[in-house]
Design a protein around this motif. Structure first.
Motif, short mmCIF file in Angstrom:
data_model
loop_
_atom_site.label_atom_id
_atom_site.label_comp_id
_atom_site.label_asym_id
_atom_site.label_seq_id
_atom_site.Cartn_x
_atom_site.Cartn_y
_atom_site.Cartn_z
N GLU A 163 -18.00 36.64 8.32
CA GLU A 163 -16.89 36.93 9.23
C GLU A 163 -16.58 35.72 10.11
OE1 GLU A 163 -17.18 41.74 9.97
OE2 GLU A 163 -18.53 40.41 11.09
N MET A 208 -15.10 46.01 11.86
CA MET A 208 -15.51 46.53 10.55
C MET A 208 -15.23 48.03 10.46
SD MET A 208 -16.53 44.50 8.30
CE MET A 208 -17.26 45.78 7.27
N ALA A 223 -18.91 38.12 0.09
CA ALA A 223 -18.51 38.62 1.41
C ALA A 223 -17.26 37.91 1.92
CB ALA A 223 -19.66 38.45 2.39
N LEU A 229 -18.17 45.54 1.76
CA LEU A 229 -18.43 45.13 3.14
C LEU A 229 -19.23 46.19 3.90
CD1 LEU A 229 -14.96 43.52 3.96
CD2 LEU A 229 -17.11 42.32 3.50
N LEU A 287 -22.78 45.85 2.69
CA LEU A 287 -23.35 44.61 3.23
C LEU A 287 -23.75 44.80 4.69
CD1 LEU A 287 -23.78 41.80 1.93
CD2 LEU A 287 -21.68 41.07 3.05
N GLU A 288 -22.93 45.55 5.42
CA GLU A 288 -23.26 45.83 6.82
C GLU A 288 -24.55 46.64 6.93
OE1 GLU A 288 -20.65 46.93 10.71
OE2 GLU A 288 -20.33 48.18 8.95
N SER A 347 -25.94 31.78 7.37
CA SER A 347 -26.13 32.91 6.47
C SER A 347 -27.42 32.78 5.68
CB SER A 347 -24.96 33.02 5.48
OG SER A 347 -25.20 34.01 4.51
N LEU A 372 -23.06 39.30 6.40
CA LEU A 372 -21.71 39.72 6.79
C LEU A 372 -21.26 39.02 8.07
CD1 LEU A 372 -19.24 41.49 6.46
CD2 LEU A 372 -20.46 43.33 7.65
#
Length: 295
Positions: free
Chosen positions: A241, A1, A111, A226, A229-230, A264, A237
């Motif tokens: 991924e 990331m 995402a 992203l 979101l992290e 999730s 995330l």
């Protein structure tokens, strides 16, 4: 990331005319507008407003001929062949039709879409659009998105607020804050995202003049989303991924990995990111909009 500081230092280098890819969210289960809309034939696959279905209308609003990217469609795997056929019959060629083997709300869908897009274009801009909303003045949308794209390229998370014409209790609201003077168009800071109100509160919002309906449309850089979101929903995330990495091509579709997706949190993009980020901006718009929630 890419970490946040790296992104922010390079955000200004993104081209102001970066191509915006429409990301059409078509995960609806058909629970509204029953019995016309059903689980295997939800409202976005029906011609409820014009002779074209709602997803066909949505996919046609930002045409490639006007400089937008081919749409990316995220849908329930059970609807894949109907959606592919509806795109074909409308002469629309999606860049991808991404299949969700289970439901995990809009944060996960966004995402996964962002991860797919950045693989092909690190500076990709994406416009999230629910597949089942109607607009009587949809021709204005392309110009509105073009004006907001530079702000998105600089790292802002732009949403579009609908000018209310009634004290509607079925929609969430956005309270606008300070106008951003150094950005083109009517761009405002977001004061707050507000839950669906009571009739009394909705009447007050309408009289106040600072409240807009939350359209559920969001424009941002895939990288910026992203990054946020992290910060605010890392579990979403991580699951996205893993689901994209373990996904596979299936005929003309891309199938997300179910095991990873099921891990999730089931959370909307509003709760996951937009209510927390300091990058949120809102553009007031008048598009003749409705989410076609009932008869």
């Amino acid at each position: 990331m890419t970490n946040k500081s790296t992104y922010l230092s390079s955000a200004g280098k993104a081209a102001a005319n970066a191509i915006v890819t429409p990301v059409i969210l078509s995960g609806g289960s058909g629970s509204r507008l029953w019995p016309l809309s059903r689980s295997h034939h939800p409202k976005q696959l029906l011609p409820l407003v014009t002779e074209r279905t709602m997803i066909q209308e949505t996919a046609s609003r930002l045409p490639v001929e006007q400089g937008f990217g081919k749409p990316l469609v995220v849908c329930n795997e059970a609807h894949r062949f109907m959606i592919a056929e509806q795109m074909r019959s409308a002469d629309i060629s999606p860049c991808a039709i991404v299949l969700e083997p289970c439901s995990r709300n809009t944060a996960f869908a966004a995402a996964a879409s962002a991860l797919i897009l950045v693989k092909h274009d690190p500076d990709a801009l994406m416009l999230l659009m629910p597949a089942d909303h109607a607009m009587t003045r949809a021709t204005a949308l392309a110009e509105i998105v073009r004006k907001a794209a530079p702000a998105a390229a600089e790292g802002h998370m732009v949403t579009f607020g609908i000018q209310p014409d009634a004290p509607e209790t079925g929609y969430g609201y956005i309270r606008i804050g300070r106008q951003v003077e150094d950005q083109p168009g009517s761009l405002f800071e977001v004061g707050a995202f507000v839950e669906k109100p009571s009739k009394e509160l909705a009447t007050g919002y309408l009289a106040d003049g600072r409240y807009l309906w939350n359209s559920g449309m969001f424009l941002f850089s895939a990288k910026a989303f992203l990054d946020e979101l992290e910060r605010f929903a890392p579990d979403v995330l991580t699951a996205a991924e893993k689901s994209v990495d373990a996904g596979r091509d299936d005929l003309d579709f891309f199938r997300l990995d179910q095991t990873a997706m099921e891990a999730s949190p089931n959370i909307s993009i509003d709760y996951a990111v937009m209510e927390h980020t300091d990058r949120a901006r809102v553009v007031p718009v008048d598009l003749g909009w409705t989410d076609v929630g009932g008869f």
